[in-house]
Design a protein around this motif. Structure first.
Motif, PDB file in Angstrom:
ATOM      1  N   GLU A  25       0.843  -1.202   0.000  1.00 61.84           N
ATOM      2  CA  GLU A  25       0.000   0.000   0.000  1.00 61.84           C
ATOM      3  C   GLU A  25       0.880   1.254   0.000  1.00 61.84           C
ATOM      4  N   TYR A  26       1.920   1.241   0.823  1.00 61.70           N
ATOM      5  CA  TYR A  26       2.835   2.384   0.889  1.00 61.70           C
ATOM      6  C   TYR A  26       3.508   2.624  -0.470  1.00 61.70           C
ATOM      7  N   ILE A  27       3.990   1.567  -1.088  1.00 66.76           N
ATOM      8  CA  ILE A  27       4.662   1.684  -2.386  1.00 66.76           C
ATOM      9  C   ILE A  27       3.698   2.243  -3.429  1.00 66.76           C
ATOM     10  N   ASN A  28       2.481   1.729  -3.444  1.00 68.65           N
ATOM     11  CA  ASN A  28       1.495   2.225  -4.402  1.00 68.65           C
ATOM     12  C   ASN A  28       1.207   3.707  -4.189  1.00 68.65           C
ATOM     13  N   LEU A  29       1.124   4.124  -2.936  1.00 68.35           N
ATOM     14  CA  LEU A  29       0.915   5.537  -2.654  1.00 68.35           C
ATOM     15  C   LEU A  29       2.103   6.364  -3.141  1.00 68.35           C
ATOM     16  N   ALA A  30       3.311   5.855  -2.914  1.00 72.82           N
ATOM     17  CA  ALA A  30       4.512   6.568  -3.354  1.00 72.82           C
ATOM     18  C   ALA A  30       4.529   6.709  -4.873  1.00 72.82           C
ATOM     19  N   LEU A  31       4.088   5.681  -5.564  1.00 72.63           N
ATOM     20  CA  LEU A  31       4.054   5.722  -7.026  1.00 72.63           C
ATOM     21  C   LEU A  31       3.037   6.731  -7.542  1.00 72.63           C
ATOM     22  N   GLU A  32       2.021   7.014  -6.727  1.00 79.57           N
ATOM     23  CA  GLU A  32       1.014   8.002  -7.129  1.00 79.57           C
ATOM     24  C   GLU A  32       1.553   9.427  -7.078  1.00 79.57           C
ATOM     25  N   GLY A  33       2.604   9.628  -6.300  1.00 82.03           N
ATOM     26  CA  GLY A  33       3.220  10.950  -6.294  1.00 82.03           C
ATOM     27  C   GLY A  33       3.033  11.722  -4.999  1.00 82.03           C
ATOM     28  N   ASN A  34       3.437  12.982  -5.065  1.00 81.11           N
ATOM     29  CA  ASN A  34       3.456  13.841  -3.887  1.00 81.11           C
ATOM     30  C   ASN A  34       2.087  14.107  -3.276  1.00 81.11           C
ATOM     31  N   ASN A  35       1.048  13.919  -4.029  1.00 80.98           N
ATOM     32  CA  ASN A  35      -0.295  14.180  -3.493  1.00 80.98           C
ATOM     33  C   ASN A  35      -0.714  13.156  -2.445  1.00 80.98           C
ATOM     34  N   THR A  36       0.110  12.133  -2.221  1.00 81.70           N
ATOM     35  CA  THR A  36      -0.199  11.116  -1.200  1.00 81.70           C
ATOM     36  C   THR A  36       0.644  11.283   0.063  1.00 81.70           C
ATOM     37  N   TYR A  37       1.341  12.400   0.180  1.00 82.30           N
ATOM     38  CA  TYR A  37       2.187  12.629   1.351  1.00 82.30           C
ATOM     39  C   TYR A  37       1.427  12.466   2.657  1.00 82.30           C
ATOM     40  N   SER A  38       0.241  13.010   2.745  1.00 82.09           N
ATOM     41  CA  SER A  38      -0.506  12.948   4.015  1.00 82.09           C
ATOM     42  C   SER A  38      -0.869  11.506   4.374  1.00 82.09           C
ATOM     43  N   LYS A  39      -1.213  10.705   3.395  1.00 81.08           N
ATOM     44  CA  LYS A  39      -1.533   9.295   3.654  1.00 81.08           C
ATOM     45  C   LYS A  39      -0.292   8.528   4.089  1.00 81.08           C
ATOM     46  N   ARG A  40       0.834   8.822   3.442  1.00 80.18           N
ATOM     47  CA  ARG A  40       2.084   8.151   3.802  1.00 80.18           C
ATOM     48  C   ARG A  40       2.573   8.596   5.173  1.00 80.18           C
ATOM     49  N   LEU A  41       2.380   9.861   5.474  1.00 86.10           N
ATOM     50  CA  LEU A  41       2.734  10.356   6.800  1.00 86.10           C
ATOM     51  C   LEU A  41       1.920   9.641   7.868  1.00 86.10           C
TER      52      LEU A  41
END
Length: 67
Positions: A17-33
């Motif tokens: 899930e983390y990798i997929n979010l990272a691949l989506e780009g900077n707009n997923t920073y809050s989810k990754r945080l």
């Protein structure tokens, strides 16, 4: 990053899930945080438990040394 997350106890599903979010780009920073904050809590709890176990082991070592 994957190895670090795995060593911290994160499940493979969460890592994916983390990798997929990272691949989506900077707009997923809050989810990754949010994921990192959750994993930090888990790691801190593990550290606390290990510290308690280490203290008990040291207690027993000292007990055996002094007898």
């Amino acid at each position: 990053m994957v190895l670090c997350l795995k060593k911290s106890g994160m499940s493979l599903l969460k890592i994916k899930e983390y990798i997929n979010l990272a691949l989506e780009g900077n707009n997923t920073y809050s989810k990754r945080l949010k994921m990192m904050i959750e994993q930090e809590k888990i790691v801190k709890q593990k550290i606390k438990e290990l510290q308690e176990q280490l203290e008990y082991i040291n207690y027993k070592k000292n007990l055996y040394k002094n007898n």
